[in-house]
Design an enzyme around this catalytic site. Structure first.
Site, short mmCIF file in Angstrom:
data_model
loop_
_atom_site.label_atom_id
_atom_site.label_comp_id
_atom_site.label_asym_id
_atom_site.label_seq_id
_atom_site.Cartn_x
_atom_site.Cartn_y
_atom_site.Cartn_z
N ASN A 33 -10.26 -0.32 0.14
CA ASN A 33 -8.80 -0.29 0.11
C ASN A 33 -8.31 -1.00 -1.16
OD1 ASN A 33 -6.04 -0.69 0.44
ND2 ASN A 33 -6.19 -1.32 2.58
N HIS A 93 -3.25 7.16 1.86
CA HIS A 93 -3.71 5.83 1.44
C HIS A 93 -5.06 5.56 2.07
CE1 HIS A 93 -4.15 1.59 0.99
NE2 HIS A 93 -3.82 1.32 2.24
N CYS A 98 0.81 -1.22 0.00
CA CYS A 98 0.00 0.00 0.00
C CYS A 98 0.84 1.27 0.00
CB CYS A 98 -0.94 -0.01 1.20
SG CYS A 98 -2.08 -1.42 1.21
#
Length: 332
Positions: free
Chosen positions: A287, A257, A116
């Site tokens: 996500n 993020h 990520c």
């Protein structure tokens, strides 16, 4: 021959997501959960999921073409393509597949894996090639298809993840629009978030065995990841701001993020960044790992909210564990 050093600017962005989406009500038909339970704990309402005919390379190529169009750059003028991903179609990498799909026949292409954090790590990697004068036009793609590695019986993790791709074009520029950055890793925390390989011994001869197997679904210690994020992300953003000779008040947009709305809120609170400056699209995408930052950037730019010259503090964090921040100005 040593090339002349130069600055860089982000001149275009693009994104793509699978057509299929699964909202929380639909997910509640699969596992014991509810829209209220998911939304109150994560901020997620829906997520896009790649179907059998969708590929990471296809999503990445669409995002790339959209970014090139905005930047008014031809694919044949690209010098380098970086693909930040943890879920390539081919274990050897998918950057070259994207290169072929968009017709960037002169570009070097390779994958970068930092989960990520991948998009921020990729941006800083691209910057080194441009700043040293080696390349002038770089395409950075962040894309992941995490649905391939989700345990769809685990309600703690399956509610979090979605699929998508985002891209930016970075170009050599007289004025350096990348103002500062900071990157970190801590492998001691690897067990908090991973997709582990699990193999079994296969005998080749009486004395020689090899391991053959596959990767297991995503494993995550949610409490530890939350604690890590709300502590480390504000620190790394402040470090990058210090390197940029800026303060938190100088930020026009905080672009984190998109892991969990609670994390976004907690980080913004610690940095004292008002909610109206925090970019969030987690409700509709979940996500998407390395894709979250460019996906959210593209949506905000195309809505007309981000203006030329705006200062953006971007931060990625995740498996590794790894985390980083980049302070840059929107050029276009």
């Amino acid at each position: 021959m040593q090339q002349m050093a130069t600055g860089l600017a982000v001149t275009g962005c693009g994104s793509a997501a699978p057509e299929t989406s699964l909202d929380n009500h639909g997910l509640s038909q699969i596992v014991d959960t509810s829209d209220e339970w998911i939304a109150s704990r994560t901020g997620i309402r829906s997520r896009h999921l790649a179907g059998p005919d969708d590929t990471l390379a296809k999503l990445g190529a669409i995002a790339a073409q959209n970014a090139l169009e905005m930047a008014q750059v031809e694919a044949t003028d690209l010098d380098l393509i970086l693909l930040a991903t943890s879920t390539p179609d081919d274990l050897f990498g998918s950057a070259c597949q994207i290169q072929a799909a968009i017709g960037a026949k002169h570009a070097v292409a390779f994958d970068l894996t930092a989960a990520c954090s991948g998009f921020v790590f990729g941006m800083i990697t691209a910057a080194q090639f441009i700043r040293t004068g080696v390349y002038r036009n770089v395409l950075l793609v962040g894309a992941d298809v995490l649905s391939r590695w989700v345990d769809w019986t685990d309600r703690r993790s399956c509610v979090l993840f979605g699929d998508g791709a985002g891209a930016v074009v970075l170009q050599a520029n007289d004025t350096d629009r990348l103002l500062g950055f900071a990157l970190h890793s801590d492998g001691c925390l690897h067990d908090c978030l991973n997709v582990q390989y699990q193999g079994e011994a296969r005998p080749l001869t009486g004395e020689i065995n090899v391991s053959q197997g596959t990767y297991q679904p995503i494993s995550m210690n949610g409490k530890e990841v939350y604690r890590f994020a709300v502590n480390r992300v504000p620190e790394v953003v402040e470090k990058a701001l210090f390197q940029s000779d800026l303060k938190t008040d100088d930020i026009d947009w905080l672009l984190l993020h998109q892991a969990n709305q609670r994390i976004l809120d907690a980080v913004a609170k610690r940095l004292k960044v008002p909610a109206e400056k925090v970019i969030s699209n987690i409700a509709n995408y979940g996500n998407t790992s390395a894709a979250t930052i460019p996906l959210a950037l593209d949506a905000t730019v195309r809505k007309g909210h981000i203006k030329p010259g705006d200062t953006i503090a971007a931060s990625g964090f995740g498996a590794g564990l790894s985390w980083g921040a980049a302070i840059f100005q929107w050029q276009r």
